[in-house]
Scaffold this active site. Structure first.
Site, PDB file in Angstrom:
ATOM      1  N   HIS A 221       0.829  -1.207   0.000  1.00 22.66           N
ATOM      2  CA  HIS A 221       0.000   0.000   0.000  1.00 22.66           C
ATOM      3  C   HIS A 221       0.860   1.251   0.000  1.00 22.66           C
ATOM      4  O   HIS A 221       0.474   2.290   0.512  1.00 22.66           O
ATOM      5  CB  HIS A 221      -0.929   0.014   1.225  1.00 22.66           C
ATOM      6  CG  HIS A 221      -1.898  -1.109   1.237  1.00 22.66           C
ATOM      7  ND1 HIS A 221      -1.704  -2.255   1.988  1.00 22.66           N
ATOM      8  CD2 HIS A 221      -3.055  -1.290   0.561  1.00 22.66           C
ATOM      9  CE1 HIS A 221      -2.716  -3.083   1.785  1.00 22.66           C
ATOM     10  NE2 HIS A 221      -3.547  -2.522   0.922  1.00 22.66           N
TER      11      HIS A 221
ATOM     12  N   GLY B 237      25.339  -3.382 -29.031  1.00 26.93           N
ATOM     13  CA  GLY B 237      25.075  -4.401 -30.038  1.00 26.93           C
ATOM     14  C   GLY B 237      26.336  -4.815 -30.775  1.00 26.93           C
ATOM     15  O   GLY B 237      26.568  -6.011 -31.022  1.00 26.93           O
TER      16      GLY B 237
ATOM     17  N   THR C 227      19.336  -4.851 -36.590  1.00 25.15           N
ATOM     18  CA  THR C 227      19.703  -4.697 -37.995  1.00 25.15           C
ATOM     19  C   THR C 227      21.193  -4.836 -38.202  1.00 25.15           C
ATOM     20  O   THR C 227      21.651  -5.560 -39.090  1.00 25.15           O
ATOM     21  CB  THR C 227      19.225  -3.328 -38.506  1.00 25.15           C
ATOM     22  OG1 THR C 227      17.812  -3.211 -38.306  1.00 25.15           O
ATOM     23  CG2 THR C 227      19.541  -3.171 -39.978  1.00 25.15           C
TER      24      THR C 227
ATOM     25  N   GLY D 268      20.164  -4.606 -46.440  1.00 29.85           N
ATOM     26  CA  GLY D 268      19.703  -3.421 -45.722  1.00 29.85           C
ATOM     27  C   GLY D 268      18.837  -2.492 -46.543  1.00 29.85           C
ATOM     28  O   GLY D 268      18.060  -1.711 -45.990  1.00 29.85           O
TER      29      GLY D 268
ATOM     30  N   ARG E 276      15.581   3.572 -38.271  1.00 37.66           N
ATOM     31  CA  ARG E 276      14.964   4.075 -37.056  1.00 37.66           C
ATOM     32  C   ARG E 276      15.198   5.566 -36.859  1.00 37.66           C
ATOM     33  O   ARG E 276      14.408   6.256 -36.234  1.00 37.66           O
ATOM     34  CB  ARG E 276      15.510   3.285 -35.864  1.00 37.66           C
ATOM     35  CG  ARG E 276      14.816   3.551 -34.559  1.00 37.66           C
ATOM     36  CD  ARG E 276      15.360   2.615 -33.486  1.00 37.66           C
ATOM     37  NE  ARG E 276      15.040   1.225 -33.786  1.00 37.66           N
ATOM     38  CZ  ARG E 276      15.574   0.199 -33.151  1.00 37.66           C
ATOM     39  NH1 ARG E 276      16.471   0.381 -32.214  1.00 37.66           N
ATOM     40  NH2 ARG E 276      15.213  -1.029 -33.467  1.00 37.66           N
TER      41      ARG E 276
ATOM     42  N   ASP F 254      26.839   9.250 -38.111  1.00 34.21           N
ATOM     43  CA  ASP F 254      26.107   8.000 -37.946  1.00 34.21           C
ATOM     44  C   ASP F 254      26.944   7.005 -37.153  1.00 34.21           C
ATOM     45  O   ASP F 254      28.131   6.785 -37.454  1.00 34.21           O
ATOM     46  CB  ASP F 254      25.773   7.417 -39.321  1.00 34.21           C
ATOM     47  CG  ASP F 254      25.078   6.081 -39.208  1.00 34.21           C
ATOM     48  OD1 ASP F 254      23.928   6.056 -38.756  1.00 34.21           O
ATOM     49  OD2 ASP F 254      25.708   5.069 -39.556  1.00 34.21           O
ATOM     50  N   ALA F 255      26.330   6.398 -36.164  1.00 29.54           N
ATOM     51  CA  ALA F 255      27.070   5.470 -35.295  1.00 29.54           C
ATOM     52  C   ALA F 255      27.579   4.270 -36.082  1.00 29.54           C
ATOM     53  O   ALA F 255      28.691   3.777 -35.852  1.00 29.54           O
ATOM     54  CB  ALA F 255      26.184   5.007 -34.141  1.00 29.54           C
TER      55      ALA F 255
END
Length: 575
Positions: free
Chosen positions: A215, A399, A438, A481, A538, A551-552
């Site tokens: 609660h 990633g 991706t 891609g 994205r 761009d990464a």
């Protein structure tokens, strides 16, 4: 924070209206709560549960066959009134009596008690089973409050009623379930009432609240935040310390999320809870991991154990079908594990092809190149994530690291007699399997294509052959891609790299020098992507935000080919 509401004062009623509309095929609303539609199996003892709102699936979410027959719904964290409890019980009664059950809180005890007295005056046999599972709230069992152990008690009584037990038996089994149940919870963040800006309590940074209430009560003390393994040890060991006397060796277990703890976090925690229980000598029966008794948007979790004897285990395992909890044994009973032969077929390992001496030499270069790539990605992981977060989800660095780490691990498992083409193919498969997303698919497929192009049977691998393999790497990414140069992707670094590599190799430059020069071009082109707007993927909806940041994917491509250039330079002349 609860953000979706009309009037905070009517939140409980408003959400119940939506619930009733959604599940109109199995429950109906009455004054004060909900009751289940009745089946064809004859009258049952009515198990009526309840308490304040904010705990879904408790309480109305567990009304249905095999569980409760009705739920009394109070305001947020507030006991329902005696009139509401009376109304729901009257509607749920099937002529065999009513058993009220709720957590051990003063308001619930008073209001359900008044309702029970009124029902008895009208000739309806009414019993009360109070849940007291929270070991952190008191030493004496009778003074403990109820938290997620509500669920095990409700489940036992609902199953007993469903199989036709009389009210004496339902009450007795409910009390037995409560006596066999223990819980302990921890909070990471407090919960916020609808319309409020601040939580009911806060947990100091880097700490967790041990022994919370559902609660909005804070823990009994704050302790430093623990890694998952140590948190599992804390929960398991503290609950086991309070095991009932003479407890059997089988337990039903609930790892319960309190509102905003992700299921994936609970699964990870269960990975440590389960072996801890087994190491303590317990067999786990039908465990539940998920949200069963919540506290609005509280961050936290609790562990509940119910020690199972021959009476309680069938009740715990019995079928149930409610809006929020569905358990049926028949579909599971029809399943079987794959045979050893079936698993062997699925797990069959493809044998590496025979490799020439030259191919084995190339394999050494490939291994060194992958190791160098892993090192540079690891050192730039956070920067790549920062770049990606400007117009994406910020996971590119992580990633890439998952992919290259998986690739080097797989390659490390290969013998010394394999060729460079096979090494690249295995690295690509591992990259795609572990990295996901991706970029994982693209890098994995491209490495496989590179490896297939090289093969492992040639007597030599001149620079032109390597350059052609790199072109195959790039072509695979283009085809999979769907991007083109200028779309602000890794291709804006990769394609200029390939063009420069092919030009210099065609002019007769050695591979190491040609690769190094091409890597400089790739790095420069990667930085120039800061001026581009993404046209695919994205980041496209946030194109304007992306301007000014490279761009990464292009940056990581530049980093990788530069790391490989250093390896080729160090090995120049060896092949």
């Amino acid at each position: 924070m609860t953000r979706i509401y009309d009037d905070p004062a009517t939140f409980a009623d408003d959400q119940l209206d939506g619930f009733l509309d959604l599940y109109a095929d199995r429950v109906r609303g009455v004054h004060g709560g909900v009751v289940a539609h009745r089946g064809d199996g004859g009258p049952q003892v009515a198990v009526v549960i309840g308490g304040g709102s904010g705990h879904y699936p408790a309480f109305c979410g567990t009304v249905g066959p095999g569980m409760a027959h009705g739920a009394v719904v109070g305001n947020i964290f507030t006991s329902p009134s005696a009139a509401q409890a009376y109304s729901v019980a009257k509607a749920a009664d099937q002529g065999r009596g009513v058993v009220f059950s709720f957590g051990n809180y003063a308001g619930d005890t008073i209001n359900f008690g008044i309702a029970a007295d009124r029902l008895r005056e009208e000739g309806i046999d009414t019993r009360i089973v109070v849940v007291t599972d929270d070991v952190a709230s008191a030493d004496e069992e009778s003074r403990r409050r109820g938290i997620a152990g509500d669920f095990t008690v409700f489940k036992a009584m609902g199953a007993a009623a469903a199989r036709g037990a009389d009210i004496d038996e339902v009450e007795r089994l409910g009390r037995a379930a409560n006596a066999a149940t223990r819980s302990l919870g921890v909070a990471f963040t407090g919960c916020t009432m609808p319309g409020e800006d601040e939580p009911l309590f806060s947990v100091p940074e880097g700490h967790l609240g041990l022994g919370l209430g559902i609660h909005g009560e804070p823990g009994i003390r704050d302790v430093p935040m623990l890694p998952a393994r140590e948190l599992a040890e804390l929960l398991v060991d503290d609950v086991l310390k309070h095991a009932p006397a003479g407890a059997p060796g089988r337990v039903g277990a609930i790892l319960n999320g309190l509102g905003t703890t992700k299921y994936e976090e609970l699964f990870l925690l269960w990975r440590h809870v389960a072996p801890r229980l087994r190491d303590a000598g317990y067999e786990i029966v039908d465990p539940e991991v998920g949200e069963l008794v919540t506290s609005l948007d509280m961050g936290g979790c609790s562990l509940t154990l119910m020690w199972l004897d021959d009476e309680l285990e069938p009740l715990w395992r019995a079928d149930a079908y409610t809006p929020a909890y569905r358990k049926t044994a028949a579909p599971l009973a029809a399943l079987r594990e794959p045979t050893a032969d079936e698993l062997a077929e699925a797990d069959a390992v493809v044998t590496a092809p025979a490799a020439s001496d030259a191919a084995r030499d190339v394999a050494g270069t490939v291994r060194a190149a992958l190791a160098a790539a892993e090192s540079t990605i690891r050192s730039h992981e956070h920067e790549l994530g920062r770049i990606d977060a400007v117009a994406g989800d910020g996971d590119h660095g992580r990633g890439m690291l998952k992919g290259i780490t998986a690739a080097t691990a797989r390659v490390g498992e290969l013998g010394d007699d394999v060729g460079g083409g096979w090494v690249l193919q295995q690295a690509g498969q591992a990259w795609a399997e572990r990295a996901g997303g991706t970029s994982g698919v693209l890098w994995g497929a491209a490495l496989e294509a590179f490896g297939r192009h090289l093969g492992d049977t040639a007597d030599g691998y001149p620079a032109a052959t390597v350059a052609a393999g790199v072109r195959g790497f790039a072509t695979t990414i283009e085809q999979l891609g769907g991007a083109r140069a200028g779309d602000k992707t890794l291709l804006d670094a990769l394609l200029p790299f390939v063009d420069e590599l092919e030009r210099r190799v065609g002019d007769g430059d050695p591979l190491a020098g040609a690769w190094a020069a091409a890597a400089e071009v790739a790095t420069a082109r990667a930085q120039e992507t800061a001026d581009l707007r993404p046209r695919i993927g994205r980041a496209r909806p946030l194109a304007d935000r992306s301007v000014g940041t490279p761009d990464a994917g292009a940056v990581s491509m530049g980093l990788v080919v530069t790391a490989v250039a250093e390896v080729l330079a160090s090995r120049e002349g060896q092949e």
